[in-house]
Motif scaffolding. Structure first.
Motif, PDB file in Angstrom:
ATOM      1  N   PHE A   1       5.445   4.834   4.180  1.00  0.00           N
ATOM      2  CA  PHE A   1       4.820   6.049   3.626  1.00  0.00           C
ATOM      3  C   PHE A   1       4.425   5.825   2.173  1.00  0.00           C
ATOM      4  CE2 PHE A   1       7.153   9.561   6.228  1.00  0.00           C
ATOM      5  CZ  PHE A   1       6.363   9.257   7.314  1.00  0.00           C
ATOM      6  N   ASP A   2       5.372   5.282   1.409  1.00  0.00           N
ATOM      7  CA  ASP A   2       5.169   5.133  -0.033  1.00  0.00           C
ATOM      8  C   ASP A   2       4.138   4.050  -0.355  1.00  0.00           C
ATOM      9  OD1 ASP A   2       7.112   7.059  -0.381  1.00  0.00           O
ATOM     10  OD2 ASP A   2       8.718   5.631  -0.835  1.00  0.00           O
ATOM     11  N   LYS A   3       4.166   2.954   0.405  1.00  0.00           N
ATOM     12  CA  LYS A   3       3.348   1.791   0.040  1.00  0.00           C
ATOM     13  C   LYS A   3       1.920   1.840   0.579  1.00  0.00           C
ATOM     14  CE  LYS A   3       7.428  -1.224  -0.133  1.00  0.00           C
ATOM     15  NZ  LYS A   3       8.142  -2.329   0.536  1.00  0.00           N
ATOM     16  N   ALA A   4       1.760   2.267   1.826  1.00  0.00           N
ATOM     17  CA  ALA A   4       0.452   2.171   2.470  1.00  0.00           C
ATOM     18  C   ALA A   4      -0.669   2.856   1.678  1.00  0.00           C
ATOM     19  CB  ALA A   4       0.520   2.714   3.897  1.00  0.00           C
ATOM     20  N   PRO A   5      -0.451   4.072   1.140  1.00  0.00           N
ATOM     21  CA  PRO A   5      -1.549   4.734   0.412  1.00  0.00           C
ATOM     22  C   PRO A   5      -1.953   4.007  -0.872  1.00  0.00           C
ATOM     23  CG  PRO A   5       0.154   6.314   1.036  1.00  0.00           C
ATOM     24  CD  PRO A   5       0.726   4.955   1.250  1.00  0.00           C
ATOM     25  N   GLN A   6      -1.075   3.152  -1.391  1.00  0.00           N
ATOM     26  CA  GLN A   6      -1.353   2.441  -2.644  1.00  0.00           C
ATOM     27  C   GLN A   6      -2.056   1.101  -2.414  1.00  0.00           C
ATOM     28  OE1 GLN A   6       2.009   2.441  -5.565  1.00  0.00           O
ATOM     29  NE2 GLN A   6       3.183   3.357  -3.885  1.00  0.00           N
ATOM     30  N   LEU A   7      -2.277   0.764  -1.166  1.00  0.00           N
ATOM     31  CA  LEU A   7      -2.812  -0.552  -0.829  1.00  0.00           C
ATOM     32  C   LEU A   7      -4.091  -0.426  -0.009  1.00  0.00           C
ATOM     33  CD1 LEU A   7       0.652  -2.082  -0.051  1.00  0.00           C
ATOM     34  CD2 LEU A   7      -0.922  -3.019  -1.749  1.00  0.00           C
ATOM     35  N   PRO A   8      -4.897  -1.494   0.068  1.00  0.00           N
ATOM     36  CA  PRO A   8      -6.173  -1.421   0.790  1.00  0.00           C
ATOM     37  C   PRO A   8      -5.994  -1.024   2.247  1.00  0.00           C
ATOM     38  CG  PRO A   8      -6.105  -3.386  -0.584  1.00  0.00           C
ATOM     39  CD  PRO A   8      -4.728  -2.798  -0.618  1.00  0.00           C
ATOM     40  N   ASP A   9      -6.994  -0.303   2.765  1.00  0.00           N
ATOM     41  CA  ASP A   9      -6.859   0.239   4.119  1.00  0.00           C
ATOM     42  C   ASP A   9      -7.231  -0.757   5.210  1.00  0.00           C
ATOM     43  OD1 ASP A   9      -9.602   0.224   3.901  1.00  0.00           O
ATOM     44  OD2 ASP A   9      -9.826   2.408   3.912  1.00  0.00           O
ATOM     45  N   ASP A  10      -7.586  -2.003   4.815  1.00  0.00           N
ATOM     46  CA  ASP A  10      -7.817  -2.998   5.857  1.00  0.00           C
ATOM     47  C   ASP A  10      -6.563  -3.819   6.158  1.00  0.00           C
ATOM     48  OD1 ASP A  10      -7.920  -4.362   3.414  1.00  0.00           O
ATOM     49  OD2 ASP A  10      -9.380  -5.840   4.130  1.00  0.00           O
ATOM     50  N   ILE A  11      -5.439  -3.437   5.549  1.00  0.00           N
ATOM     51  CA  ILE A  11      -4.155  -4.042   5.921  1.00  0.00           C
ATOM     52  C   ILE A  11      -3.790  -3.590   7.333  1.00  0.00           C
ATOM     53  CG2 ILE A  11      -1.654  -3.851   5.519  1.00  0.00           C
ATOM     54  CD1 ILE A  11      -2.172  -4.077   2.558  1.00  0.00           C
ATOM     55  N   GLU A  12      -3.266  -4.510   8.111  1.00  0.00           N
ATOM     56  CA  GLU A  12      -2.734  -4.193   9.438  1.00  0.00           C
ATOM     57  C   GLU A  12      -1.220  -4.059   9.307  1.00  0.00           C
ATOM     58  OE1 GLU A  12      -3.877  -7.091  12.333  1.00  0.00           O
ATOM     59  OE2 GLU A  12      -6.025  -6.861  11.933  1.00  0.00           O
ATOM     60  N   TRP A  13      -0.754  -2.816   9.325  1.00  0.00           N
ATOM     61  CA  TRP A  13       0.678  -2.571   9.199  1.00  0.00           C
ATOM     62  C   TRP A  13       1.360  -2.647  10.561  1.00  0.00           C
ATOM     63  CZ3 TRP A  13       3.070  -2.600   4.686  1.00  0.00           C
ATOM     64  CH2 TRP A  13       2.373  -2.241   3.529  1.00  0.00           C
TER      65      TRP A  13
ATOM     66  N   PRO B   1      -2.944   5.701   8.783  1.00  0.00           N
ATOM     67  CA  PRO B   1      -4.003   5.526   9.779  1.00  0.00           C
ATOM     68  C   PRO B   1      -4.267   4.073  10.140  1.00  0.00           C
ATOM     69  CG  PRO B   1      -4.906   6.245   7.669  1.00  0.00           C
ATOM     70  CD  PRO B   1      -3.438   6.378   7.569  1.00  0.00           C
ATOM     71  N   ASN B   2      -3.898   3.138   9.239  1.00  0.00           N
ATOM     72  CA  ASN B   2      -4.101   1.723   9.536  1.00  0.00           C
ATOM     73  C   ASN B   2      -2.844   1.062  10.100  1.00  0.00           C
ATOM     74  OD1 ASN B   2      -3.147   2.224   6.875  1.00  0.00           O
ATOM     75  ND2 ASN B   2      -3.742   0.199   6.162  1.00  0.00           N
ATOM     76  N   LEU B   3      -1.956   1.882  10.684  1.00  0.00           N
ATOM     77  CA  LEU B   3      -0.822   1.323  11.425  1.00  0.00           C
ATOM     78  C   LEU B   3      -1.369   0.625  12.664  1.00  0.00           C
ATOM     79  CD1 LEU B   3       2.343   1.206  11.674  1.00  0.00           C
ATOM     80  CD2 LEU B   3       2.135   3.178  13.190  1.00  0.00           C
ATOM     81  N   ALA B   4      -1.175  -0.687  12.734  1.00  0.00           N
ATOM     82  CA  ALA B   4      -1.766  -1.471  13.827  1.00  0.00           C
ATOM     83  C   ALA B   4      -0.846  -1.553  15.039  1.00  0.00           C
ATOM     84  CB  ALA B   4      -2.092  -2.882  13.339  1.00  0.00           C
ATOM     85  N   MET B   5       0.470  -1.548  14.793  1.00  0.00           N
ATOM     86  CA  MET B   5       1.383  -1.751  15.916  1.00  0.00           C
ATOM     87  C   MET B   5       2.781  -1.228  15.595  1.00  0.00           C
ATOM     88  SD  MET B   5       2.451  -5.367  17.815  1.00  0.00           S
ATOM     89  CE  MET B   5       0.773  -5.756  18.311  1.00  0.00           C
ATOM     90  N   VAL B   6       3.430  -0.675  16.617  1.00  0.00           N
ATOM     91  CA  VAL B   6       4.868  -0.395  16.570  1.00  0.00           C
ATOM     92  C   VAL B   6       5.519  -1.404  17.499  1.00  0.00           C
ATOM     93  CG1 VAL B   6       6.697   1.253  17.150  1.00  0.00           C
ATOM     94  CG2 VAL B   6       4.610   2.057  16.021  1.00  0.00           C
ATOM     95  N   GLU B   7       6.365  -2.267  16.931  1.00  0.00           N
ATOM     96  CA  GLU B   7       6.950  -3.361  17.712  1.00  0.00           C
ATOM     97  C   GLU B   7       8.270  -2.983  18.379  1.00  0.00           C
ATOM     98  OE1 GLU B   7       7.143  -7.255  16.122  1.00  0.00           O
ATOM     99  OE2 GLU B   7       5.314  -7.080  14.927  1.00  0.00           O
TER     100      GLU B   7
END
Length: 246
Positions: free
Chosen positions: A70-82, A101-107
């Motif tokens: 939550f804290d990190k994703a908004p501070q980083l580019p949105d083409d990251i695959e989280w 929104p750029n969460l790519a996968m739940v493992e």
């Protein structure tokens, strides 16, 4: 948390070394390095270090805790695959999907309840299908989440057939208590893949294996892993807040 230029340079050097080791292990297994995904696990690490690794060209990062992503994703580019690689509680699933929104996968889908919850939320918010893996407890430790190996086919079938908003992507395991695995753990997950592919009538290329971490990723790759989760070998030892004493 402030980071020095030396720390930032160090993570880049470490990343490049890891990628070289991945390439060598992949070649030993008869594959190309681009057939193995490296998830850089940034647990407890500051955004500045993640950004430095990103600037060096890496795009796939993983987090264990919902609050951190939550804290990190908004501070980083949105083409990251989280990739979310920790245990996901049902009551946090909606905020995770809505906030990243750029969460790519739940493992770490480990039961039908969380699969159904994710499937419903993805449909409600109208995002593209979410890739998920079924987590398997290959070590038999009570401290580990994940389905028993004998139950992985049933859960994989549920995701594939009953969750249209999820994309079944493969199987994941964490390994032993000390976060290293034995060949038996890796072999168990590979055997699970054989059973799942047979039951779902899919090829092995359609069922990834997420196994291997900082201490054992080369062996995992040599035994068929397509997705390795590497934290401390890239970012250095994790830094946890010191507990206050009275």
């Amino acid at each position: 948390m402030a980071t020095s230029a030396a720390m930032e340079a160090s993570v880049v050097t470490s990343l490049r070394t890891v990628l070289q080791r991945v390439q060598q292990a992949a070649e030993k297994s008869g594959r190309r390095s681009d057939q193995v995904r490296v998830v850089a696990v940034s647990k407890t690490k500051p955004v500045s270090l993640i950004r430095r690794v990103y600037d060096d060209g890496h795009r796939c990062f993983g987090e264990n805790y919902v609050q951190e992503i939550f804290d990190k994703a908004p501070q980083l580019p949105d083409d990251i695959e989280w990739h979310f690689i920790g245990h996901l509680q049902s009551n946090k699933a909606k905020s995770l999907l809505a906030s990243v929104p750029n969460l790519a996968m739940v493992e770490t889908v480990d039961d039908e309840k969380i699969a159904d919850r994710l499937n419903r939320i993805v449909g409600d918010i109208g995002r593209k299908p979410l890739k998920v893996m079924v987590q398997v407890n290959t070590s038999g430790e009570e401290s580990k989440f994940g389905v028993e190996p004998a139950a992985c086919v049933e859960l994989a079938k549920h995701v594939k057939l009953a969750c249209p908003n999820l994309e079944f992507s493969g199987l994941m395991t964490i390994g032993m208590l000390d976060y290293t695995s034995t060949p038996e753990n890796f072999r168990t997950l590979a055997d699970c893949r054989t059973e799942v592919c047979k039951a779902l009538d899919i090829t092995e290329d359609q069922c990834e294996l997420s196994m291997g971490m900082s201490g054992d990723f080369e062996q995992a790759i040599e035994m068929g892993s397509t997705n390795v989760r590497i934290g401390s070998t890239i970012f250095g030892a994790r830094e946890y807040p010191k507990k206050e004493t009275n």
